[in-house]
Scaffold this active site. Structure first.
Site, PDB file in Angstrom:
ATOM      1  N   CYS A 143       0.776  -1.155   0.273  1.00  0.00           N
ATOM      2  CA  CYS A 143      -0.111  -0.222  -0.138  1.00  0.00           C
ATOM      3  C   CYS A 143       0.705   1.128   0.262  1.00  0.00           C
ATOM      4  O   CYS A 143       0.019   2.796  -0.337  1.00  0.00           O
ATOM      5  CB  CYS A 143      -0.930   0.227   1.184  1.00  0.00           C
ATOM      6  SG  CYS A 143      -2.096  -1.571   0.825  1.00  0.00           S
ATOM      7  N   HIS A 286      -3.745   7.666   3.049  1.00  0.00           N
ATOM      8  CA  HIS A 286      -4.359   5.691   2.555  1.00  0.00           C
ATOM      9  C   HIS A 286      -5.983   6.053   2.333  1.00  0.00           C
ATOM     10  O   HIS A 286      -6.087   5.908   3.933  1.00  0.00           O
ATOM     11  CB  HIS A 286      -2.874   4.848   2.935  1.00  0.00           C
ATOM     12  CG  HIS A 286      -3.123   3.360   2.571  1.00  0.00           C
ATOM     13  ND1 HIS A 286      -3.543   3.310   1.527  1.00  0.00           N
ATOM     14  CD2 HIS A 286      -3.444   1.672   2.790  1.00  0.00           C
ATOM     15  CE1 HIS A 286      -3.874   1.645   1.372  1.00  0.00           C
ATOM     16  NE2 HIS A 286      -4.060   1.702   2.784  1.00  0.00           N
ATOM     17  N   ASN A 316     -10.241  -0.533   0.241  1.00  0.00           N
ATOM     18  CA  ASN A 316      -8.596  -0.296  -0.372  1.00  0.00           C
ATOM     19  C   ASN A 316      -7.994  -0.782  -1.588  1.00  0.00           C
ATOM     20  O   ASN A 316      -8.454  -2.488  -1.657  1.00  0.00           O
ATOM     21  CB  ASN A 316      -8.811  -1.334   0.887  1.00  0.00           C
ATOM     22  CG  ASN A 316      -6.839  -1.068   1.568  1.00  0.00           C
ATOM     23  OD1 ASN A 316      -6.044  -0.778   0.313  1.00  0.00           O
ATOM     24  ND2 ASN A 316      -6.287  -1.674   2.321  1.00  0.00           N
TER      25      ASN A 316
HETATM   26  O1  UT7 Z   1      -4.247  -1.144   3.435  1.00  0.00           O
HETATM   27  C1  UT7 Z   1      -3.108  -1.672   4.331  1.00  0.00           C
HETATM   28  C2  UT7 Z   1      -3.267  -1.853   5.489  1.00  0.00           C
HETATM   29  N1  UT7 Z   1      -4.815  -2.168   6.149  1.00  0.00           N
HETATM   30  C3  UT7 Z   1      -5.167  -1.707   7.129  1.00  0.00           C
HETATM   31  O2  UT7 Z   1      -4.889  -1.057   7.252  1.00  0.00           O
HETATM   32  C4  UT7 Z   1      -6.280  -2.625   7.269  1.00  0.00           C
HETATM   33  C5  UT7 Z   1      -6.215  -2.722   8.657  1.00  0.00           C
HETATM   34  N2  UT7 Z   1      -7.258  -3.081  10.000  1.00  0.00           N
HETATM   35  C6  UT7 Z   1      -8.747  -2.935   9.740  1.00  0.00           C
HETATM   36  O3  UT7 Z   1      -9.499  -2.226   8.845  1.00  0.00           O
HETATM   37  C7  UT7 Z   1      -9.860  -3.515  11.289  1.00  0.00           C
HETATM   38  O4  UT7 Z   1      -9.335  -3.884  11.939  1.00  0.00           O
HETATM   39  C8  UT7 Z   1     -10.134  -4.384   9.782  1.00  0.00           C
HETATM   40  C9  UT7 Z   1     -11.337  -3.878   9.531  1.00  0.00           C
HETATM   41  C10 UT7 Z   1     -10.199  -5.733   8.912  1.00  0.00           C
HETATM   42  C11 UT7 Z   1     -11.580  -5.400  10.774  1.00  0.00           C
HETATM   43  O5  UT7 Z   1     -12.035  -4.376  12.241  1.00  0.00           O
HETATM   44  P1  UT7 Z   1     -12.246  -4.792  13.872  1.00  0.00           P
HETATM   45  O6  UT7 Z   1     -12.700  -3.713  14.589  1.00  0.00           O
HETATM   46  O7  UT7 Z   1     -10.264  -4.747  14.123  1.00  0.00           O
HETATM   47  O8  UT7 Z   1     -12.174  -6.189  13.758  1.00  0.00           O
HETATM   48  P2  UT7 Z   1     -12.146  -7.363  14.488  1.00  0.00           P
HETATM   49  O9  UT7 Z   1     -10.816  -8.021  13.063  1.00  0.00           O
HETATM   50  O10 UT7 Z   1     -11.412  -7.084  15.847  1.00  0.00           O
HETATM   51  O11 UT7 Z   1     -13.897  -8.219  14.219  1.00  0.00           O
HETATM   52  C12 UT7 Z   1     -14.564  -8.062  15.302  1.00  0.00           C
HETATM   53  C13 UT7 Z   1     -15.540  -8.883  15.434  1.00  0.00           C
HETATM   54  C14 UT7 Z   1     -15.324 -10.114  14.773  1.00  0.00           C
HETATM   55  O12 UT7 Z   1     -15.830 -11.221  15.861  1.00  0.00           O
HETATM   56  P3  UT7 Z   1     -15.353 -11.508  17.120  1.00  0.00           P
HETATM   57  O13 UT7 Z   1     -14.904 -12.035  17.857  1.00  0.00           O
HETATM   58  O14 UT7 Z   1     -16.365 -10.517  18.098  1.00  0.00           O
HETATM   59  O15 UT7 Z   1     -17.199 -12.878  17.344  1.00  0.00           O
HETATM   60  C15 UT7 Z   1     -15.321 -11.195  13.559  1.00  0.00           C
HETATM   61  O16 UT7 Z   1     -15.202 -11.888  13.297  1.00  0.00           O
HETATM   62  O17 UT7 Z   1     -16.162  -8.939  13.430  1.00  0.00           O
HETATM   63  C16 UT7 Z   1     -16.243  -9.913  13.178  1.00  0.00           C
HETATM   64  N3  UT7 Z   1     -15.569  -9.639  11.254  1.00  0.00           N
HETATM   65  C17 UT7 Z   1     -16.753  -9.745  11.315  1.00  0.00           C
HETATM   66  N4  UT7 Z   1     -18.278  -9.236  11.483  1.00  0.00           N
HETATM   67  C18 UT7 Z   1     -19.282  -9.038   9.935  1.00  0.00           C
HETATM   68  C19 UT7 Z   1     -15.034  -9.727  10.753  1.00  0.00           C
HETATM   69  N5  UT7 Z   1     -15.332  -9.072   9.724  1.00  0.00           N
HETATM   70  C20 UT7 Z   1     -16.049  -8.944   9.447  1.00  0.00           C
HETATM   71  C21 UT7 Z   1     -17.463  -8.483   8.496  1.00  0.00           C
HETATM   72  N6  UT7 Z   1     -18.682  -8.822   8.744  1.00  0.00           N
HETATM   73  N7  UT7 Z   1     -17.196  -8.490   6.746  1.00  0.00           N
END
Ligand code: UT7
Length: 359
Positions: A143, A286, A316
């Site tokens: 990225c 980004h 992204n």
């Molecule tokens: O481009 C390179 C750089 N990349 C980035 O900067 C991405 C950085 N990361 C992020 O943007 C975020 O961490 C994400 C958007 C990927 C995830 O958001 P989050 O708030 O960190 O969510 P999480 O991974 O902590 O997941 C929270 C919950 C989980 O469920 P439980 O374990 O709390 O029951 C996941 O299983 O959300 C669940 N989950 C979803 N639910 C519905 C994960 N993906 C989804 C989804 N829809 N698509």
């Protein structure tokens, strides 16, 4: 490479007359100013909305919008290659810069989804646009790739080794996304952005790349990667079954590093150039996640109205994200001639980068 460039220059009367000698490293040189003279971008026609994704994996529009800010993303046609998107963006950047293909002497493509492992995607673009006097190569910085390309081109132009450079970031991420993994498939999209850089005048007030910063932390490669398909985990039937050629990310951790490194990189640039946050007309970060963008802007002390956001439209697109955003900011008049813009990125590697540009 200097030898190759020298030979190509000899073929071109225009450059012979202008006496750019890519091979002459003997003369002491004064660093030349570098101007951004054109931008362009391209996104594929097909839109994939959050509602479409609700039918593919266990997710919801509400989750995606609140956690990421993304509403839809663009998906390339099956036969649309990374080089095709790069070529479209390049042509638009060259048109906006008013340069001919023959004037380009350096093409750098940043991509993690090249057409082929070799030759480089930049070589396909070179052939497509007919930039017969250019040397062309790819760089891989995920990225952060567009600003790594910018920094590289600025070095070439700054020391007189190139006059006009075309930098492009192009990604067909839909090709390496695991469409059964809801934690990643909702995040990414396809597209390309490009810019033309040229040795500038150095006159105060003219367009100039004021400073740029790049950095990496190779101890954290496993946070965001495509594990298979290279020499470490070669392509085998079993590895394909296990989807090891798709993107794997530890999102939470990446999120934390993204905010910290983007803030630090931008602040170090601000310090080095003597620009104050209040001098920055527009921050173009980004486009990975609206929450990351807001957190970085808040830590830089820059209000939301001076931060460019288009993540809701494209998701992204890796290295292309900041390049597409730059072109949209310029073409919509959000960033105008004379404005100081601050670009800042973060990605796999880990890698991060920032650049301050007076338009
Ligand atoms: O481009 C390179 C750089 N990349 C980035 O900067 C991405 C950085 N990361 C992020 O943007 C975020 O961490 C994400 C958007 C990927 C995830 O958001 P989050 O708030 O960190 O969510 P999480 O991974 O902590 O997941 C929270 C919950 C989980 O469920 P439980 O374990 O709390 O029951 C996941 O299983 O959300 C669940 N989950 C979803 N639910 C519905 C994960 N993906 C989804 C989804 N829809 N698509």
């Amino acid at each position: 490479m200097d030898y190759v460039l020298m030979c190509q220059y000899r073929q071109c009367r225009k450059h012979r007359e202008n006496k750019v000698d890519m091979n002459d490293l003997t003369k002491p040189f004064k660093r030349l100013p570098v101007a951004l003279i054109g931008t362009g971008s391209y996104v594929p026609e097909r839109r994939l909305t959050n509602e479409d994704l609700e039918k593919m994996v266990d997710t919801s529009n509400e989750w995606i919008v609140t956690r990421t800010g993304i509403e839809e993303r663009r998906i390339a046609a099956p036969d649309e290659k990374t080089s095709d998107m790069a070529t479209q963006a390049a042509r638009r950047a060259m048109e906006s810069a008013g340069v001919t293909p023959e004037e380009i002497d350096l093409i750098i493509v940043a991509t993690v989804t090249p057409d082929t492992f070799t030759p480089s995607t930049a070589c396909y673009v070179q052939a497509n646009i007919g930039a017969v006097n250019a040397a062309a190569f790819d760089i891989s910085a995920a990225c952060s790739g567009f600003l790594f390309a910018l920094k590289t081109a600025v070095q070439y132009i700054g020391c007189g080794q190139a006059r006009t450079a075309l930098i492009i970031a192009s990604e067909k991420l839909s090709h390496i996304v695991n469409w059964e993994d809801r934690s990643t498939c909702v995040l990414f999209g396809d597209g390309a952005g490009a810019a033309v850089l040229r040795s500038g005048t150095g006159i105060e007030g003219d367009s100039a790349v004021l400073a740029s910063d790049i950095g990496s932390d190779g101890t954290l490669t496993d946070l965001l990667m495509v594990p298979g398909g290279g020499s470490a985990i070669p392509t085998t039937e079993e590895n394909i079954q296990e989807k090891l050629y798709t993107l794997a990310m530890r999102g939470n951790e990446v999120f934390r590093y993204a905010v910290a490194h983007m803030k630090d990189s931008a602040l170090s640039l601000i310090e080095r150039t003597g620009i104050k946050p209040e001098d920055v007309d527009l921050v173009i970060p980004h486009q990975a996640n609206l929450r990351i963008i807001n957190a970085v802007a808040q830590r830089l002390g820059i209000p939301a109205e001076r931060v460019f956001v288009n993540v809701h439209k494209y998701g992204n697109t890796s290295g292309a994200a900041v390049a597409i955003a730059l072109d949209e900011a310029v073409s919509t008049g959000r960033a105008r001639k004379g404005d100081i813009i601050l670009l800042v990125t973060f990605g796999a590697g880990l890698t991060w980068s920032s650049a301050a540009i007076r338009l």
